[in-house]
Write a protein that holds these residues in place. Structure first.
Motif, PDB file in Angstrom:
ATOM      1  N   TYR A 380      38.092  39.150  35.938  1.00  0.00           N
ATOM      2  CA  TYR A 380      37.326  37.897  36.020  1.00  0.00           C
ATOM      3  C   TYR A 380      37.297  37.045  34.755  1.00  0.00           C
ATOM      4  O   TYR A 380      36.665  36.003  34.758  1.00  0.00           O
ATOM      5  CB  TYR A 380      35.876  38.210  36.437  1.00  0.00           C
ATOM      6  CG  TYR A 380      35.769  38.539  37.915  1.00  0.00           C
ATOM      7  CD1 TYR A 380      35.820  37.524  38.865  1.00  0.00           C
ATOM      8  CD2 TYR A 380      35.653  39.857  38.355  1.00  0.00           C
ATOM      9  CE1 TYR A 380      35.749  37.818  40.220  1.00  0.00           C
ATOM     10  CE2 TYR A 380      35.573  40.154  39.711  1.00  0.00           C
ATOM     11  CZ  TYR A 380      35.621  39.126  40.635  1.00  0.00           C
ATOM     12  OH  TYR A 380      35.554  39.399  41.973  1.00  0.00           O
ATOM     13  N   SER A 383      37.619  33.308  35.054  1.00  0.00           N
ATOM     14  CA  SER A 383      36.816  32.468  35.948  1.00  0.00           C
ATOM     15  C   SER A 383      35.322  32.478  35.643  1.00  0.00           C
ATOM     16  O   SER A 383      34.558  31.881  36.380  1.00  0.00           O
ATOM     17  CB  SER A 383      37.065  32.877  37.402  1.00  0.00           C
ATOM     18  OG  SER A 383      36.735  34.232  37.572  1.00  0.00           O
ATOM     19  N   SER A 474      37.674  34.511  49.209  1.00  0.00           N
ATOM     20  CA  SER A 474      38.737  34.398  48.205  1.00  0.00           C
ATOM     21  C   SER A 474      38.320  35.208  46.987  1.00  0.00           C
ATOM     22  O   SER A 474      37.141  35.233  46.633  1.00  0.00           O
ATOM     23  CB  SER A 474      38.959  32.942  47.821  1.00  0.00           C
ATOM     24  OG  SER A 474      37.817  32.473  47.141  1.00  0.00           O
ATOM     25  N   PRO A 476      40.097  36.905  43.139  1.00  0.00           N
ATOM     26  CA  PRO A 476      41.305  37.111  42.352  1.00  0.00           C
ATOM     27  C   PRO A 476      41.745  38.559  42.557  1.00  0.00           C
ATOM     28  O   PRO A 476      40.889  39.444  42.633  1.00  0.00           O
ATOM     29  CB  PRO A 476      40.843  36.863  40.917  1.00  0.00           C
ATOM     30  CG  PRO A 476      39.371  37.143  40.911  1.00  0.00           C
ATOM     31  CD  PRO A 476      38.872  36.944  42.314  1.00  0.00           C
ATOM     32  N   GLN A 477      43.000  38.808  42.692  1.00  0.00           N
ATOM     33  CA  GLN A 477      43.540  40.166  42.597  1.00  0.00           C
ATOM     34  C   GLN A 477      42.787  41.258  43.348  1.00  0.00           C
ATOM     35  O   GLN A 477      42.208  42.137  42.722  1.00  0.00           O
ATOM     36  CB  GLN A 477      43.532  40.608  41.125  1.00  0.00           C
ATOM     37  CG  GLN A 477      43.809  39.546  40.129  1.00  0.00           C
ATOM     38  CD  GLN A 477      45.293  39.275  40.008  1.00  0.00           C
ATOM     39  OE1 GLN A 477      46.102  39.794  40.797  1.00  0.00           O
ATOM     40  NE2 GLN A 477      45.667  38.468  39.062  1.00  0.00           N
TER      41      GLN A 477
END
Ligand code: GLU
Length: 502
Positions: A380, A383, A474, A476-477
Motif C-alpha cells: 500500500y 496509495s 479493486s 492492488p496486487q
C-alpha cells in the motif's frame, strides 16, 4: 555554508502548553538559521508566568522538538557554564541586579497604583477616545509618597520610563524597516510584577544580551513587544540583536490566524505524530510556512533545507496552512522510504498506543508485527497518505476472518463461474502446500495457473478474488495480499465466500 560570525539564536518557549505548530515553526527557523550559518541554537525556558506553566509543558516541548529532528546546542539539559542557567526562574538574581541598576539611574520606578485605580484610569481614557495607556502617575513621585506607600506594605510593580516621542526603528530580517514611536507603546510599562518576577519584555532582553544572542527570530505576534525591548536595551546601555518576525500560520478556511479553537486543524506536533505523519514530512512542510526556496522543488530533506535556507526569502505574507499539501508531502515520504523503515515507525506508534487504531493493534497481538506491517506497506505504500491508514490495513487483514464482506458485490457473476474459480484456487493452494510450500507461498503463479485452468482472466478472475480477500472490488496486487494469510485462512475465506454467494 555562508560564513556569518558567531551566530547565536534561541528558541524560548514558555512551558504553558504542548509544542504547537506555531512554536515548531519558530523553533524550526531558528534551527535552520543556526545550522545554515554554522552557529549555535539555544533552548531557553521562559517560565516566569508561574500561573500559566503546565507541569509537562517543558517535557512536551523538548520531546516533540527532538522527535521533529530539531535539536539545540545549549539548553537546560546541555548547559554551557558561560551562559547557564537556562530557566528564567533560576535567573532571578540577574534580573534583580539590572532592575536595581535602572532604579538607581532613575530610569525605572515603583508604581503602587492598585488594579482598581488602573482600571478607572483606562476607562476614563477610553471615554475620552484615547488609547488606554499608563499615565505615569508614579513617575517622579516624592520620597515621602513612596515611603508612605512602602510603610503601608502596598504591593507595587516596577515600570520602565519611556522617553517622549522617540522612534524605535530596526531593519527586520523578515519585514525590512519597522518603526514605532515611544508615545504609542501604552506608556511606561511593567518590568517587574508585584510577585517580584520580571515580565517577559524585561527578562527576554537581559537573557538575550547575557546569552550573546545575535539574531532573534520569533513569531510576528511579538512585533509590538520589540520597541519595548529596545527601550530596555537603551536603558541598560546595550546594543540590541537583529530581529526577525516570522509570519504566523493562518487557517485558509477562516482567513484568520490559526487558533487553538480551530477544530479542523491539528494543533500540536504530538497529534501529527499520532495521526501518522512522518517527522521528515512535518519538518519539510513547516519549513515552507513562511519561507520558500528558489525554484519549484518542494520535497527537501533536512540537510537540503539547511543548505538552501536563506533568511532573505522569508515571507511577509501570512503562511496559509494547506492540509492537502501536508498529506501530499507525507505520501511522498512514505513512497520514498523503505518499507522496513516505515514499519519501524508503525511499530513505534503501536507501542505508544495513543490512538484507537494503535490500541486495537496492540490487542491484536500480532506475533511479528514489524514484518507483517512491512508486508502491508509493500502493498500500500503508493496509495496511502498517513501511517494510520497502514495501521488500519494491518488490523483489517490480521482480522480478515471476522470482517463483514459484502458478497452481493459478486451478483453480476454466475454462480457456476464463481464456484469453479474458488474451487480451482482451493485445489491449487492445497496442492502447493502438500508439496511442502506451506510457508511464504507465492500466490502470483498460483493465481496465474488458476486463470489458465479455468480460462478466466482480467476482471473475471481478479474482481471476485479482490472481493473475497479484501472486501473491496479493486485492490492492488491481490496475490500479494493473499500472502498475508496462512493457507488455512485462505481456505476458510474461500469457504465463507462459497456460502456467501448462495
Ligand atoms: N516565551 C516567548 C513565547 O513563547 C518567547 C518570545 C521570544 O522569542 O522572544 O512567545
Amino acid at each position: 555554508m555562508m560564513a556569518k560570525k558567531d551566530v547565536r539564536v534561541r528558541y524560548a518557549p514558555s512551558p504553558t502548553g504542548f509544542l504547537h505548530i506555531g512554536n515548531a515553526q519558530s523553533a524550526l527557523f531558528n534551527y535552520l538559521f543556526a545550522k545554515h550559518f554554522g552557529g549555535t541554537m539555544v533552548l531557553r525556558i521562559e517560565d516566569t508566568d508561574l500561573k500559566r506553566n503546565v507541569a509537562s509543558g517543558e517535557k512536551s516541548q523538548m520531546d516533540n522538538l527532538r522527535w521533529l529532528g530539531i535539536d539545540w546546542d545549549e539548553g537546560p539539559d546541555k548547559p554551557n557554564p558561560k551562559y547557564a542557567p537556562y530557566h528564567q526562574t533560576e535567573r532571578r538574581d540577574l534580573y534583580d541586579k539590572y532592575i536595581t541598576e535602572l532604579m538607581d539611574k532613575g530610569l525605572a520606578y515603583k508604581d503602587f497604583a492598585t488594579e482598581d485605580e488602573l482600571k478607572e484610569m483606562r476607562d476614563k481614557q477610553r471615554a475620552n477616545k484615547e488609547a488606554p495607556h499608563y499615565d505615569g502617575r508614579w513617575y517622579g513621585a516624592s520620597e515621602a509618597d513612596i515611603k508612605a506607600a512602602e510603610d503601608k506594605g502596598l504591593p507595587y510593580t516596577i515600570r520602565l520610563h519611556l522617553p517622549k516621542d522617540h522612534t524605535y526603528e530596526w531593519d527586520d530580517i523578515v519585514r525590512g524597516k519597522v518603526e514605532f514611536n515611544s508615545d504609542n507603546l501604552g506608556g511606561d510599562f511593567i518590568i517587574q510584577k508585584s510577585d517580584g518576577l520580571p515580565t517577559y519584555n524585561f527578562a527576554v532582553v537581559v537573557d538575550d544580551h547575557l546569552m550573546d544572542i545575535t539574531d532573534v527570530l520569533r513569531g510576528d505576534d511579538h512585533i509590538a513587544n520589540t520597541p519595548k525591548q529596545m527601550a530596555v536595551y537603551d536603558a541598560l546601555g546595550w546594543k540590541h540583536p537583529n530581529f526577525g518576525h516570522i509570519s504566523l500560520i493562518y487557517n485558509p478556511k477562516t482567513g484568520k490566524k490559526l487558533s487553538k479553537r480551530d477544530k479542523d486543524t491539528l494543533q500540536f506536533i504530538s497529534e501529527y505524530k499520532r495521526e501518522g505523519y512522518l517527522r521528515e514530512a512535518i519538518f519539510n512542510f513547516i519549513a515552507f510556512l513562511g519561507w520558500s526556496p528558489v525554484g519549484e522543488k518542494e520535497i527537501f530533506t533536512k540537510d537540503e533545507l539547511i543548505k538552501a535556507y536563506d533568511p532573505k526569502r522569508m515571507s511577509k505574507s501570512p503562511a496559509f496552512f494547506d492540509q492537502h499539501k501536508l498529506d501530499w508531502i507525507n505520501s511522498q515520504y512514505i513512497k520514498s522510504m523503505s518499507s522496513s523503515e516505515i514499519a519501524d515507525r508503525v511499530v513505534e506508534l503501536v507501542e505508544e498506543g495513543q490512538t484507537p487504531i494503535a490500541k486495537k493493534i496492540q490487542e491484536d497481538d500480532i506475533p511479528n508485527l514489524h514484518d507483517y506491517a512491512e508486508h502491508v506497506i509493500d502493498i500500500y505504500k503508493h496509495s496511502v497518505f498517513k501511517l494510520t491508514e497502514i495501521m488500519e490495513y494491518v488490523d483489517f487483514y490480521y482480522n480478515i476472518l471476522g470482517q463483514d464482506i459484502d458478497y452481493s458485490k459478486l451478483n453480476d457473476f454466475s454462480h457456476e463461474d464463481l464456484e469453479k474459480l474458488f474451487n480451482a484456487l482451493e485445489d491449487k493452494i492445497h496442492e502447493a502446500s502438500e508439496n511442502g510450500q506451506n510457508k511464504g507461498l507465492d500466490y502470483g503463479p498460483i493465481v496465474n495457473e488458476v486463470g489458465k485452468e479455468t480460462g478466466m482472466k482480467g476482471k473475471k478472475l481478479y474482481f471476485p478474488l479482490n472481493v473475497i480477500f479484501t472486501g473491496d472490488t479493486s485492490a492492488p496486487q491481490v496475490a500479494q495480499i493473499m500472502g498475508l494469510f496462512s493457507p488455512s485462512v485462505i481456505s476458510a475465506l474461500i469457504n465463507k465466500a462459497l456460502r456467501g454467494i448462495e
